[in-house]
Write a protein that holds these residues in place. Sequence first.
Motif, PDB file in Angstrom:
ATOM      1  N   LYS A  19      -6.543 -44.776  34.381  1.00 50.73           N
ATOM      2  CA  LYS A  19      -5.119 -44.976  33.578  1.00 50.73           C
ATOM      3  C   LYS A  19      -4.832 -43.716  32.758  1.00 50.73           C
ATOM      4  CE  LYS A  19      -4.428 -49.024  35.092  1.00 50.73           C
ATOM      5  NZ  LYS A  19      -3.525 -49.309  36.212  1.00 50.73           N
ATOM      6  N   LEU A  20      -5.814 -42.815  32.807  1.00 52.45           N
ATOM      7  CA  LEU A  20      -5.895 -41.444  31.829  1.00 52.45           C
ATOM      8  C   LEU A  20      -4.530 -40.755  32.178  1.00 52.45           C
ATOM      9  CD1 LEU A  20      -7.560 -40.291  29.497  1.00 52.45           C
ATOM     10  CD2 LEU A  20      -8.535 -38.648  31.348  1.00 52.45           C
ATOM     11  N   THR A  21      -3.680 -40.347  31.260  1.00 47.72           N
ATOM     12  CA  THR A  21      -2.595 -39.594  31.315  1.00 47.72           C
ATOM     13  C   THR A  21      -2.616 -38.304  30.808  1.00 47.72           C
ATOM     14  OG1 THR A  21      -1.288 -40.459  29.500  1.00 47.72           O
ATOM     15  CG2 THR A  21      -1.268 -41.569  31.405  1.00 47.72           C
ATOM     16  N   GLU A  22      -3.330 -38.009  29.829  1.00 45.03           N
ATOM     17  CA  GLU A  22      -3.532 -36.792  29.341  1.00 45.03           C
ATOM     18  C   GLU A  22      -5.097 -36.518  29.096  1.00 45.03           C
ATOM     19  OE1 GLU A  22      -0.980 -36.053  25.863  1.00 45.03           O
ATOM     20  OE2 GLU A  22       0.762 -36.659  27.003  1.00 45.03           O
ATOM     21  N   MET A  23      -5.553 -35.381  29.153  1.00 45.73           N
ATOM     22  CA  MET A  23      -6.861 -34.936  28.870  1.00 45.73           C
ATOM     23  C   MET A  23      -6.909 -33.567  28.515  1.00 45.73           C
ATOM     24  SD  MET A  23     -10.156 -35.558  31.172  1.00 45.73           S
ATOM     25  CE  MET A  23     -11.107 -34.302  31.565  1.00 45.73           C
ATOM     26  N   ASP A  24      -7.378 -33.251  27.011  1.00 41.91           N
ATOM     27  CA  ASP A  24      -7.426 -31.902  26.438  1.00 41.91           C
ATOM     28  C   ASP A  24      -8.974 -31.544  25.957  1.00 41.91           C
ATOM     29  OD1 ASP A  24      -7.366 -29.454  25.175  1.00 41.91           O
ATOM     30  OD2 ASP A  24      -5.789 -30.165  24.031  1.00 41.91           O
ATOM     31  N   ILE A  25      -9.739 -31.251  26.778  1.00 45.48           N
ATOM     32  CA  ILE A  25     -11.010 -30.729  26.367  1.00 45.48           C
ATOM     33  C   ILE A  25     -11.213 -29.248  26.225  1.00 45.48           C
ATOM     34  CG2 ILE A  25     -12.132 -32.735  27.343  1.00 45.48           C
ATOM     35  CD1 ILE A  25     -12.608 -30.909  30.001  1.00 45.48           C
ATOM     36  N   SER A  26     -10.014 -28.748  25.825  1.00 49.01           N
ATOM     37  CA  SER A  26     -10.147 -27.129  25.781  1.00 49.01           C
ATOM     38  C   SER A  26     -10.881 -26.617  24.466  1.00 49.01           C
ATOM     39  CB  SER A  26      -8.435 -26.545  25.623  1.00 49.01           C
ATOM     40  OG  SER A  26      -7.940 -27.226  24.528  1.00 49.01           O
ATOM     41  N   TYR A  27     -11.237 -25.336  24.567  1.00 47.60           N
ATOM     42  CA  TYR A  27     -11.886 -24.683  23.568  1.00 47.60           C
ATOM     43  C   TYR A  27     -13.174 -25.667  22.985  1.00 47.60           C
ATOM     44  CZ  TYR A  27      -7.703 -21.940  23.265  1.00 47.60           C
ATOM     45  OH  TYR A  27      -6.692 -21.012  23.450  1.00 47.60           O
TER      46      TYR A  27
END
Length: 70
Positions: A19-27
């Motif tokens: 169900k994950l819609t956004e993922m930000d694992i940057s930097y």
Amino acid sequence: LNHNKLSGSLSDLFGKLTKLTEMDISYNSISGSLPQSLKSLSSLSKLHIQNNQFTGSINVLADLELDDLN
């Protein structure tokens, strides 16, 4: 989870977050290849993975309908 000095590789467990819609694992300092389980994230529309140390192909993302890939 961006800018958190995370390291190591991504776990296949992310693939269970259907169900994950956004993922930000940057930097961060995440390394290794993108797990094959990411292709099961059919609800994902935004994925930010820049400024890490990934290796290998991003073909696992090919079938995802991402609006924002960075």
